[in-house]
Design an enzyme around this catalytic site. Structure first.
Site, short mmCIF file in Angstrom:
data_model
loop_
_atom_site.label_atom_id
_atom_site.label_comp_id
_atom_site.label_asym_id
_atom_site.label_seq_id
_atom_site.Cartn_x
_atom_site.Cartn_y
_atom_site.Cartn_z
CG HIS A 100 44.11 31.31 2.21
ND1 HIS A 100 44.89 31.83 1.20
CD2 HIS A 100 44.51 30.01 2.36
CE1 HIS A 100 45.72 30.88 0.76
NE2 HIS A 100 45.51 29.77 1.45
CD GLU A 101 43.51 27.42 4.89
OE1 GLU A 101 43.25 26.43 4.17
OE2 GLU A 101 44.64 27.94 4.94
CG HIS B 40 42.64 26.02 -0.08
ND1 HIS B 40 43.34 25.95 -1.26
CD2 HIS B 40 43.49 26.58 0.83
CE1 HIS B 40 44.57 26.44 -1.06
NE2 HIS B 40 44.67 26.84 0.19
CG HIS C 297 39.94 24.73 -6.15
ND1 HIS C 297 41.31 24.74 -6.12
CD2 HIS C 297 39.61 24.45 -7.43
CE1 HIS C 297 41.78 24.48 -7.33
NE2 HIS C 297 40.76 24.30 -8.15
ZN LIG Z 1 46.25 27.86 1.11
#
Ligand SMILES: [Zn+2]
Length: 732
Positions: free
Chosen positions: A510-511, A514, A517
């Site tokens: 998940h991290e 980011h 992105h």
């Molecule tokens: Zn998050």
């Protein structure tokens, strides 16, 4: 965990303006804009200039705690001088000398904030905490003064009004619109009289939301369950019973037992309590904690808060508070969010009834003669879960060794999708010895940015997991992304293998979503670069990246037993995935109900809000908001009732009309996973397409348009319902 990442970057984000995707060549700073600030004296100390390390990475070997306060104050002074230069510029306002100039102003302040707030999150000290407390109000006042400066706003408005005649690309236009909208949202366009009214409302909101928070706190303390005998607590562990005895003694009730209430409607000890009457009492205390009359009854005050917010929105020309607060969100207006949630109600209610049926059967099977109620729910759901999906966490962990998860799992998936590669480096100073750094390379071998990886729990780190930038990507200043991921994985003892739980594996993916992105940012302006996106969008790319954690060819590559080297068995993964669909009528339902309450309260017009002016009217509105939709709130009450919904009522804005964001980004995520699978899964072609349409676009354009560019259609809620097990009639 999901929203944490915002907290670390919130301060940095608040200090800059905003923008979008590059249509032409990267923008250069014009001579005029450069000249504008040339007479302003530079600051002194470490943060006065850009770091000379590769990628302008912070030089932790040179930064000391004594640097921060003077740098913040100098940074604010310089920023003010820059703002004055923009305001006093004799030349007519144009995009360059006003919007771009604003965008590059405050460089020193951003430099110190980007390092300081990273450290207060991940490696704080008493000194840093004290500085934060001292500087935070000054930073807020500084940023408010700029946003509400009438002379500055007049120049921004002049450019905004002329926007159709300017030759602006999409990113420029978004930067201009965002700068303007943020100032309007703060009140730049109000008359003096309206400003006074807003001030009065803000003061009242501040008082009433603070009072709400205090009443909920007191109500939560007062709602604790008190029982006379140990026997009534049968089923609890000795530790829990001892804690209950101690809690009673602390409250002057030695000899009795006290179970304090937690914030949510459900209470963690409920499943273990064998005595059904005691379960009912604990649950009833929780759900009715703040609606029993007397000084802790929050019904009137929460109605007043909703009413004040509606009035404030009206002063800004908005029909309701949700419309006012959602101006910069993907969903933009409450109707979009409400329609989205209401689509889920049918399948959700059906699942809630189906699950209740399963639990009723379990109750009968174990000798009970009653129908399931909320206070029984988790007791029997846990029994069913154990029978069907008993997962041995320790067994699962043996397949997840941290370095393998990162390098053979997360990095591997990114290489397959985007062609990017990673190389650990040892030359950059770090703020803690557990932090490692990697250079990220483009598929063509060129350098893309630096990744800091800070995985372990320690006392100096706050809880949760998050991502942010030390340096944001921007062509205007020719900077590449310097990004960190911070997690709270328990560190293995010296000499032991560093294994991680499956939950943490997901968080790692998940991290890093980011981080991707941020790395793929392709923007001129930092304020719309990378993850600088809407609250109901920013968690979308990170959630999508979680899909590769259980993707077969990725698992094959990283999920290997640390001793035998054997790949994790398919059956174990299947069990994990099946377990994730269990009990969603409740788990997911209570969240959807809370999000619905949030949005319903904040979609009221001033007249509608003012009409809810008795305790009974509050009860009726809450019931109507959920029950009329067909939700089984007698079985599955909301995660927070209005009367103790701190997220939305305990600060002037808080997460009001924002609770749906978690659900919204999950919809985007699940629909995108479906797109990947439908198009062949883990391929360069798919990755490049996602990167080109979403991951590289920052906050530069309309988010629906972005999604449409990616998927070729509007987002659809069905894949999320499927992923949650809320479709079909299989018995779960
Ligand atoms: Zn998050």
């Amino acid at each position: 965990m999901k929203l944490k990442f915002l907290a670390a970057s919130a301060m940095a984000l608040a200090l800059v303006a905003g923008c979008t995707k590059v249509d032409g060549p990267p923008r250069q700073l014009s001579e005029e804009t450069t000249a504008l600030f040339s007479a302003i004296p530079a600051g002194s100390g470490y943060f006065a200039t850009d770091s000379t390390l590769p990628f302008q990475a912070p030089d932790f070997s040179k930064i000391t705690e004594a640097d921060y306060l003077p740098a913040f104050r100098q940074g604010m002074d310089i920023h003010n001088a820059e703002i004055d230069a923009i305001k006093n510029n004799p030349a007519q306002a144009n995009f360059d000398n006003t919007i771009v100039a604003l965008e590059i102003s405050g460089a020193m302040l951003n430099r110190v904030a980007n390092v300081f707030f990273a450290l207060t999150g991940s490696n704080t000290t008493d000194r840093l905490d004290a500085i934060e407390e001292e500087i935070s109000p000054e930073l807020t006042a500084h940023s408010d003064a700029i946003t509400l400066d009438p002379v500055l706003f007049a120049r921004v408005k002049a450019v905004y009004d002329a926007r159709d005649s300017l030759d602006l690309n999409v990113e420029d236009t978004t930067l201009l619109e965002r700068t303007y909208a943020d100032m309007v949202h703060a009140g730049a366009q109000l008359t003096e009289d309206q400003k006074e009214q807003v001030k009065t409302i803000n003061t009242a909101l501040s008082e009433k939301t603070t009072a709400f928070g205090k009443m909920v706190r007191d109500a939560t303390v007062a709602g604790a369950l008190v029982v006379d005998s140990r026997a009534e607590l049968a089923g609890l562990s000795n530790t829990d019973i001892e804690a209950a005895a101690k809690a009673a003694a602390e409250r002057g009730m030695a000899g009795k037992f006290v179970i304090p209430l937690q914030n949510t409607t459900q209470q963690p000890l409920l499943p273990n309590l064998e005595n059904r009457a005691v379960r009912e009492k604990l649950f009833t205390n929780s759900v009715n904690r703040a609606d029993q009359g007397g000084e802790n009854d929050t019904r009137l005050i929460l109605a007043e808060i909703a009413s004040l917010r509606a009035q404030k929105a009206a002063l800004f020309g908005n029909p309701d508070w949700a419309t006012y607060t959602m101006y910069d969100r993907m969903a933009k207006e409450p109707k979009t969010a409400l329609d989205f949630m209401e689509q889920m109600v049918g399948p959700l209610a059906e699942t809630q009834r189906r699950e209740a049926g399963v639990l009723n059967a379990q109750i009968k099977k174990t000798g009970g003669d009653f129908d399931v109620k909320p206070w029984d729910w988790y007791r029997y759901a846990e029994q069913v879960r154990k029978e069907r999906y008993d997962l041995d966490e320790e067994e699962v962990k043996q397949y997840f060794e941290l370095t393998s998860v990162l390098e053979n799992g997360i990095f591997y998936a990114a290489t397959q999708l985007y062609g990017i590669t990673f190389e650990q480096r040892s030359d950059l100073p770090v703020y803690h010895p557990d932090v490692t750094t990697y250079t990220v390379f483009e598929a063509d071998g060129s350098e893309m940015g630096v990744f800091y990886f800070d995985p372990f729990q320690r006392p100096s780190k706050r809880g949760g997991a998050w991502m942010s930038n030390f340096v944001p990507q921007t062509y205007l200043k020719d900077t590449k992304p310097v990004i960190y991921n911070v997690l709270n994985i328990p560190k293995a003892a010296e000499g032991e293998p560093q294994l991680v739980s499956f939950d943490n594996v997901n968080t790692l993916f998940h991290e890093f979503g980011h981080a991707l992105h941020g790395f793929f940012a392709d923007q001129n302006y930092a304020s719309v670069s990378g993850t600088a996106t809407a609250r109901d969008f920013v968690e979308y790319p990170s959630q999508v990246n979680e899909m590769w954690a259980t993707y077969p060819s990725v698992l094959q590559n990283y999920a290997k037993h640390h001793e035998t080297g054997e790949t994790i068995p398919d059956a174990l993964i299947q069990k994990i995935e099946d377990a994730a669909k269990f009990n969603q009528g409740y788990d997911f339902g209570e969240v959807v109900e809370a999000a619905l309450l949030d949005m319903k309260w904040h979609a009221l017009s001033p007249e509608e809000a003012a009409a809810i002016n008795t305790a009974e009217a509050v009860d009726a509105f809450e019931r109507k908001s959920l029950e009329e939709l067909g939700l089984e709130i007698g079985l599955v009450p909301p995660r927070y009732r209005s009367t103790y919904f701190n997220h939305i009522f305990s600060s002037p804005a808080g997460y009001s009309s924002g609770y749906y964001s978690y659900l919204w980004t999950e919809m985007l995520d699940r629909d995108s996973r479906k797109w990947f699978i439908d198009n062949g899964g883990l391929t360069r072609e798919n990755g490049d397409h996602y990167r080109a349409t979403v991951l590289s676009r920052g906050g530069t354009m309309d988010y629906f348009e972005m999604f449409d560019n990616f998927a070729g259609r509007a987002p659809d809620v069905t894949p999320m319902l499927e992923a949650r097990g809320l479709t079909g009639d299989e018995e779960r």
